[in-house]
Design a protein around this motif. Structure first.
Motif, PDB file in Angstrom:
ATOM      1  N   GLU A  36       1.111  -1.305   0.358  1.00 11.25           N
ATOM      2  CA  GLU A  36       0.329   0.570   0.015  1.00 11.25           C
ATOM      3  C   GLU A  36       0.709   1.292   0.322  1.00 11.25           C
ATOM      4  OE1 GLU A  36      -2.269   0.096   3.665  1.00 11.25           O
ATOM      5  OE2 GLU A  36      -0.249   0.030   4.637  1.00 11.25           O
ATOM      6  N   LYS A  37      -0.027   1.992  -0.772  1.00 17.83           N
ATOM      7  CA  LYS A  37       0.992   4.264  -0.460  1.00 17.83           C
ATOM      8  C   LYS A  37       0.673   4.260   1.282  1.00 17.83           C
ATOM      9  CE  LYS A  37       1.674   4.262  -5.598  1.00 17.83           C
ATOM     10  NZ  LYS A  37       1.198   5.912  -6.223  1.00 17.83           N
ATOM     11  N   LYS A 100      -2.613   6.546   4.649  1.00 24.67           N
ATOM     12  CA  LYS A 100      -3.676   5.762   3.903  1.00 24.67           C
ATOM     13  C   LYS A 100      -4.197   7.109   3.133  1.00 24.67           C
ATOM     14  CE  LYS A 100      -3.520   1.548   5.754  1.00 24.67           C
ATOM     15  NZ  LYS A 100      -4.811   0.215   5.963  1.00 24.67           N
ATOM     16  N   ARG A 139       5.741   6.752   0.506  1.00 21.76           N
ATOM     17  CA  ARG A 139       6.126   5.428   0.824  1.00 21.76           C
ATOM     18  C   ARG A 139       5.361   3.696   0.529  1.00 21.76           C
ATOM     19  NH1 ARG A 139       8.462   6.039   6.800  1.00 21.76           N
ATOM     20  NH2 ARG A 139       9.390   7.854   6.430  1.00 21.76           N
ATOM     21  N   SER A 140       6.106   3.221  -0.336  1.00 20.86           N
ATOM     22  CA  SER A 140       4.832   2.485  -0.653  1.00 20.86           C
ATOM     23  C   SER A 140       5.693   0.763   0.109  1.00 20.86           C
ATOM     24  CB  SER A 140       6.004   2.062  -2.438  1.00 20.86           C
ATOM     25  OG  SER A 140       4.629   2.691  -3.322  1.00 20.86           O
TER      26      SER A 140
END
Length: 183
Positions: A36-37, A100, A139-140
């Motif tokens: 998730e980012k 998120k 950030r991934s």
């Protein structure tokens, strides 16, 4: 205790989860275990309540304009936030932390979604007042592999199957039961 022992014997003891079940669940629910980012945001907030008059709102916009001029002049965002922001994060340079996209307010989501690292948003009018956001970084975060998600999947499958078996068992008991209501 007797009820729990009976449920354990009649329901829980008859449930088995195979490796194939785990793999199938993992493949069917890939989006839950995917990476998730997360967006690292900073803010400058000038508080304005909806009930304040036009003069107060214009004063807040002028103050936000001064903050934007300082940013355009090359002053680091954290310094500008410390000087102008009225948010509790001002002393930390406006650092809001990681979010998120779906954790953000709808008006903020649309803006942040199209920003790149280091971008500063236009002035947003939010429920708290006038706000400018800076996207520090995106950030991934890596997803979970089957081995990392194994216990979580087992618990979900077990809980679901216990619930289904328990309901089926109760239905069977009800069908076998004979109840006569006497008035």
């Amino acid at each position: 205790l007797l009820t729990m022992r009976l449920i354990n014997r009649e329901v829980k003891s008859k449930i088995a989860i195979t490796e194939q079940d785990l793999r199938q669940y993992y493949e069917d629910h890939q989006q839950e275990f995917a990476g998730e980012k997360k967006y690292h945001l900073r803010t400058i907030l000038i508080r304005v309540s909806s009930w304040q008059d036009v003069e107060e709102k214009e004063k807040a916009l002028r103050r936000m304009g001064l903050a934007l001029e300082a940013l355009k002049a090359g002053t680091p965002f954290d310094e500008v936030a410390r000087q102008y922001s009225e948010d509790v994060t001002a002393r930390d340079g406006g650092d809001l932390g990681l979010f998120k996209i779906n954790e953000l307010a709808p008006e903020v989501q649309e803006t942040v979604r199209w920003m790149k690292d280091g971008d500063v948003s236009p002035v947003l009018e939010t429920s708290q007042g006038y706000q400018v956001l800076m996207l520090d970084e995106v950030r991934s975060l890596p997803g979970k592999t089957l081995d990392q998600a194994r216990i979580e999947i087992q618990e979900r499958l077990y809980r679901d199957r216990v619930e289904k078996k328990y309901r089926a068992w109760l239905d069977t008991l009800r069908k076998r039961s004979y109840i006569k209501i006497v008035r």
